[in-house]
Scaffold this motif. Structure first.
Motif, short mmCIF file in Angstrom:
data_model
loop_
_atom_site.label_atom_id
_atom_site.label_comp_id
_atom_site.label_asym_id
_atom_site.label_seq_id
_atom_site.Cartn_x
_atom_site.Cartn_y
_atom_site.Cartn_z
N ARG A 77 108.50 109.88 67.63
CA ARG A 77 107.68 110.96 68.18
C ARG A 77 107.69 112.16 67.25
O ARG A 77 106.67 112.80 67.04
CB ARG A 77 108.20 111.36 69.57
CG ARG A 77 108.05 110.28 70.62
CD ARG A 77 108.38 110.83 72.01
NE ARG A 77 109.73 111.37 72.06
CZ ARG A 77 110.81 110.67 72.35
NH1 ARG A 77 110.69 109.38 72.62
NH2 ARG A 77 112.00 111.23 72.39
N LEU A 78 108.87 112.48 66.70
CA LEU A 78 109.00 113.61 65.78
C LEU A 78 109.75 113.12 64.55
O LEU A 78 110.94 112.82 64.60
CB LEU A 78 109.76 114.76 66.44
CG LEU A 78 110.03 115.99 65.54
CD1 LEU A 78 108.71 116.60 65.08
CD2 LEU A 78 110.86 117.02 66.28
N GLU A 95 100.63 115.51 58.32
CA GLU A 95 100.27 115.48 59.73
C GLU A 95 100.62 114.15 60.42
O GLU A 95 101.01 114.14 61.56
CB GLU A 95 98.76 115.74 59.89
CG GLU A 95 98.38 117.12 59.38
CD GLU A 95 96.88 117.33 59.29
OE1 GLU A 95 96.47 118.50 59.18
OE2 GLU A 95 96.13 116.34 59.32
N ASP A 96 100.46 113.04 59.80
CA ASP A 96 100.74 111.74 60.40
C ASP A 96 101.41 110.85 59.38
O ASP A 96 101.34 111.09 58.18
CB ASP A 96 99.45 111.07 60.89
CG ASP A 96 98.78 111.84 62.01
OD1 ASP A 96 99.40 112.00 63.06
OD2 ASP A 96 97.63 112.30 61.81
N ARG A 132 107.67 116.81 61.10
CA ARG A 132 108.27 118.09 60.76
C ARG A 132 108.47 118.13 59.26
O ARG A 132 109.08 117.24 58.67
CB ARG A 132 109.62 118.25 61.47
CG ARG A 132 110.31 119.59 61.15
CD ARG A 132 111.73 119.57 61.67
NE ARG A 132 111.75 119.48 63.12
CZ ARG A 132 112.76 118.96 63.80
NH1 ARG A 132 113.79 118.44 63.16
NH2 ARG A 132 112.73 118.92 65.12
N GLY A 143 104.39 110.15 65.13
CA GLY A 143 103.38 111.03 65.73
C GLY A 143 103.35 112.37 65.03
O GLY A 143 102.52 112.64 64.17
N THR A 144 104.30 113.23 65.36
CA THR A 144 104.39 114.56 64.76
C THR A 144 105.37 114.53 63.60
O THR A 144 106.43 113.91 63.69
CB THR A 144 104.86 115.59 65.80
OG1 THR A 144 103.96 115.56 66.91
CG2 THR A 144 104.89 116.98 65.19
N SER A 158 115.17 112.88 62.77
CA SER A 158 114.02 112.15 63.30
C SER A 158 114.47 111.25 64.44
O SER A 158 115.50 110.60 64.37
CB SER A 158 113.37 111.30 62.21
OG SER A 158 113.02 112.07 61.08
#
Length: 681
Positions: free
Chosen positions: A341-342, A416-417, A408, A405-406, A317
Motif C-alpha cells: 500500500r505504501l 507515483e506508482d 514515499r 500503490g503509494t 514499506s
C-alpha cells in the motif's frame, strides 16, 4: 455289530472290531506325544524365565549387537519382555550404546531406562522398525562426519542408508540431545523436560543452543508428549521461538512426521536484517533488503510449501501477499504475488546494490571543485557498487509480481506508482515490466541480467513518456511554472557485477525530446545573465515563454556519454550544450552556451560550465569572460559614461532552431569538443 457288518459288507466282523478298537485307542496317544514334543521347549523356557528371569538375554543381545555394528551395547539393569503380537515390548534399565571411534562423544545413547516395541512382521523381513520408543533421562548424541559417515547408521562403516532403525513415535522423559555436522558447521545441544503446562496435558518443553550452518542458534518451545518421528497419521503440535544468526522465527501449529515434514500447518512469523540472510537456512536466494518482519500462514503438503496471506514490513514499506515454492523440479520453483500500500523508494536501495546513506556519504567525501580533475575516491561514488550474488541465482527459479500503490520518496524523486514482474530462470533475471509513474508520466523499462556469465551481462531498455516538465524538478522553484512533456528512450548494454560496474562499461544510446510547451522566462534570463530582465521579472513576477523544443542525444561508448545534441530552444533564447558524462569516473564535463533572440541592455553573457562529480556537481560561468566584459564597461565609462553599457549589451538576435530537423538529425550536430577541459567560447 450287524450295522457295521452291513455297512462294510465284510464276513469277518471280529477283525473289523479289533481294528476299530485299536484306532480308537492309539490316536489320542499320538496327539499327546506330538503336543508334548512341541510344548516341551516352551514349558522349559517358561520355567527357565520364571526361575532366572529375562536377564539371561542380556549377554546374547549385547554380543549380537557388537558383532553386527562393531559398537558396544551395555544393559546394566533389569531386562523385561512383554510378549505380544505383532508388537512385543522390551524394557531395559541403565542402557548405553557406544559411538563409533571417529565420533566426538563416547556414547551415542545413554538412558536410565529404555522401552521399545518391536514390529515382528518387519523384523521377519530383516527391517528394524520400532513403532514406539520411550527413553527415561536419556543423553543422545547424533553426529555426521565430514566424510559423510553418520553414527545412527548401524553398519560397521556407518555409510549404509539401509542400516538404520526406524522409529515411528518417540517419548522422552527429561533428557539431553546433541547433533553435530562438521561439514555443515552445525553443532546443537538441546535440553528436554516433561511438563504439564499444555492445555492437553503433559508435553515436552525444550531449549536449544549452538550453531546452525555457522550461525549462532538459540531456541525454546514446547510440543506434544510423544514425538511423531515418522508417524504420518497424527499431526504433532509444536510451538517454537528461535533466532538463527540475525533471523528470528516464531511458529505455532502442527507438523506431520518430524523427520520428513510430510505436512505442516503453522502460523509463522519471520524477522531479520535482510531477506538475503535466509539463504543459508532455506537454500533459496532472496534479494538483499532492509530489515523485515512478516507473519502469515505456512502450509506444506507433498512438494509444495505455501506462505499465504502474510503481511509485514520491509524497511519502511508494507508488504503482503502469498508465496509458494514447489520443490519437485530441477531446482525449487517460487511464485509470489505481492502488494504494497505504501512503498518507500529508499527500500529499493539494497535491491540494486546501493549502500545505506551512500549518497550523503558521497557528498561529504567528494572533492572540492578545485580538485575536480582528480580521480573520484571510492567513498565519493554515487552509483550503486555492491555486487550482486549471481552465484546464488541457480538455487531457484522464480516468478514474482509486485505492485505498489503509494510511493514515499524524496522530494527530488517525483515517483507515483510502481509495478514490476521479476522472472528468474536458469540464472537469467528479467524485470519485465519495471514501471514507474514519474512526474505525471510513465517510465517503462525492461531489464535483463545474465548471471551465467562473469561478469554479469546486462541490457536495459527504458522509455520515458509524457513526463511533465513542471513536476520533473519539484525542488527547483523556477520549474514550477514550466509547461511541457518530456519523452525519451535509453538503450544500454554493459557488463559488471554491480549497477555501477554495468553503467561504467555500457554502450548504447540515450535520447530525450521536449516538443512544445512553455517555460519560465526568469529561468531563461538567468541562464543568459540578463541583469535588467532578471530584475524586472523579480519585481513584476515570472512569465511563461514559448518552449519550441528540447533535444538531448547521447552516444554511449564504454561508459562515457558523448553529447551529439544538447539544445533547449525558446522564443527568447537558445541554449546549446556540448561535452560528455563519464559514468566510469562519475564526472561531468558539459558546456552550455546561450544565444539570445533579443537585444538586452545589460547582460554578462558567458558560457556555463557543468563540472565536478555526480556527488558534487559544480555549475559555474566563465569568470574571465564576465570580468572582461565588466572591465570593458568600466574603461568605456571613464571615457564617456554613456559608453558604459556597450560591453554589457547582448546584441542578439539569435535565430529559431529548426526543431523538427534537430529531432530527426540530432546526431548531425558537431560534438568535437567532447572531453575538453577548461573554459570554452
Amino acid at each position: 455289530m450287524p450295522e457295521l457288518l452291513d455297512v462294510t459288507g465284510s464276513s469277518h466282523p471280529g477283525k473289523i472290531v479289533r481294528i476299530a478298537s485299536h484306532t480308537a485307542v492309539t490316536l489320542p496317544r499320538s496327539l499327546k506325544w506330538i503336543a508334548g514334543v512341541l510344548l516341551a521347549p516352551v514349558v522349559l523356557a517358561v520355567l527357565f524365565i520364571a526361575i532366572f528371569g529375562w536377564n539371561w538375554l542380556r549377554g546374547p543381545i549385547e554380543r549380537m549387537t557388537t558383532e553386527q555394528t562393531g559398537r558396544v551395547l551395555a544393559i546394566n539393569g533389569e531386562l523385561k519382555v512383554k510378549l505380544g503380537w505383532p508388537w512385543p515390548r522390551i524394557h531395559a534399565d541403565a542402557v548405553t550404546f557406544a559411538n563409533p571411534g571417529w565420533a566426538r562423544e563416547k556414547q551415542m545413547v545413554a538412558a536410565d531406562a529404555v522401552e521399545i516395541a518391536i514390529d515382528l512382521p518387519h523384523l521377519l523381513l530383516q527391517n528394524i522398525v520400532l513403532p514406539e520408543v520411550r527413553l527415561e533421562r536419556p543423553v543422545v548424541f547424533l553426529e555426521q562426519g565430514s566424510d559423510g559417515r553418520k553414527n545412527w547408521l548401524l553398519d560397521l562403516h556407518q555409510q549404509d542408508e539401509k542400516a538404520r532403525i526406524r522409529i515411528d513415535r518417540l517419548t522422552l522423559d527429561h533428557g539431553r540431545l546433541g547433533y553435530d555436522d562438521a561439514g555443515q558447521k552445525t553443532s546443537i545441544r538441546s535440553e528436554l523436560s516433561t511438563s504439564i503446562t499444555q492445555p492437553t496435558g503433559a508435553g515436552v518443553t525444550f531449549t536449544a543452543q549452538g550453531q546452525y550452518k555457522g550461525l549462532p542458534l538459540k531456541a525454546r518451545g514446547d510440543g506434544g508428549p510423544v514425538l511423531a518421528m515418522r508417524d504420518e497419521s497424527t499431526p504433532y503440535s509444536l510451538k517454537i521461538d528461535a533466532t538463527v544468526g540475525h533471523t528470528g522465527v516464531r511458529a505455532d501449529g502442527t507438523i506431520t512426521s518430524l523427520l520428513k515434514f510430510s505436512a505442516m500447518d503453522m502460523r509463522l512469523a519471520l524477522s531479520g536484517d535482510s531477506l538475503e540472510q535466509l539463504f543459508p537456512l532455506l537454500g533459496i536466494a532472496f534479494p538483499s533488503t532492509h530489515a523485515y518482519a512478516t507473519e502469515g500462514h505456512l502450509l506444506h503438503s507433498g512438494r509444495t510449501w505455501r506462505y499465504e496471506k502474510f503481511s509485514g514490513r520491509i524497511g519502511d514499506s508494507d508488504i503482503a501477499g502469498t508465496l509458494q515454492v514447489d520443490t519437485g523440479g530441477k531446482r525449487p520453483a517460487m511464485k509470489a504475488d505481492l502488494v504494497s500500500r505504501l512503498f518507500d523508494f529508499a527500500d529499493l536501495g539494497p535491491l540494486i546494490g546501493a549502500r545505506p546513506g551512500s549518497v550523503q556519504a558521497a557528498k561529504q567525501a567528494a572533492s572540492s571543485p578545485s580538485k575536480a580533475a582528480a580521480p573520484i575516491p571510492a567513498q565519493a561514488r554515487v552509483l550503486p557498487d555492491m555486487p550482486f550474488k549471481a552465484d546464488r541465482w541457480d538455487s531457484v527459479d522464480a516468478e514474482v509480481a509486485l505492485k505498489a500503490g503509494t510511493i514515499r520518496r524524496a522530494k527530488e524523486l517525483p515517483l507515483e506508482d510502481f509495478v514490476t514482474h521479476l522472472s528468474l530462470r536458469d540464472s537469467v533475471l528479467r524485470l519485465d515490466p519495471l514501471n514507474f509513474g514519474v512526474a505525471g508520466g510513465h517510465l517503462d523499462a525492461v531489464i535483463a541480467l545474465d548471471g551465467r556469465k562473469d561478469p554479469i551481462q546486462a541490457h536495459a531498455r527504458v522509455r520515458a513518456r509524457n513526463i511533465l516538465l513542471a513536476k520533473l524538478f519539484p525542488t527547483v522553484e523556477l520549474s514550477k511554472t514550466s509547461i511541457g512533456q518530456v519523452n525519451g528512450e535509453f538503450d544500454l548494454a554493459g557488463k559488471g557485477n554491480s549497477v555501477g560496474g554495468m553503467l561504467a562499461s555500457s554502450d548504447g544510446k540515450v535520447g530525450l525530446v521536449i516538443a512544445g510547451g512553455e517555460i519560465s522566462r526568469l529561468m531563461m534570463e538567468e541562464v543568459g545573465l540578463h541583469l535588467l530582465e532578471i530584475l524586472g521579472l523579480k519585481v513584476t513576477g515570472d512569465k511563461l515563454v514559448k518552449l519550441r523544443c528540447g533535444v538531448a542525444d547521447f552516444d554511449v561508448k564504454e561508459g562515457t556519454m558523448h553529447a551529439n545534441a544538447l539544445i533547449l530552444d525558446t522564443e527568447v533564447t537558445t541554449i546549446i550544450g556540448t561535452g560528455s558524462i563519464d559514468m566510469k569516473q562519475e564526472k561531468l564535463d558539459l558546456t552550455l552556451n546561450q544565444h539570445t533572440k533579443h537585444t538586452g541592455p545589460v547582460a554578462l553573457r558567458s558560457p556555463i560550465y557543468v563540472r565536478g562529480s555526480f556527488a558534487r556537481p559544480d555549475v559555474d560561468v566563465d569568470k574571465g569572460r564576465v570580468a572582461a566584459r565588466a572591465l570593458g564597461a568600466i574603461a568605456l565609462g571613464i571615457v564617456n559614461p554613456l559608453l558604459t553599457l556597450i560591453p554589457l549589451i547582448d546584441a542578439g538576435p539569435g535565430r529559431d532552431s529548426d526543431c523538427g530537423q534537430l529531432i530527426r538529425n540530432a546526431s548531425a550536430l558537431p560534438h568535437s569538443e567532447n572531453g575538453k577541459k577548461g573554459p570554452r567560447t
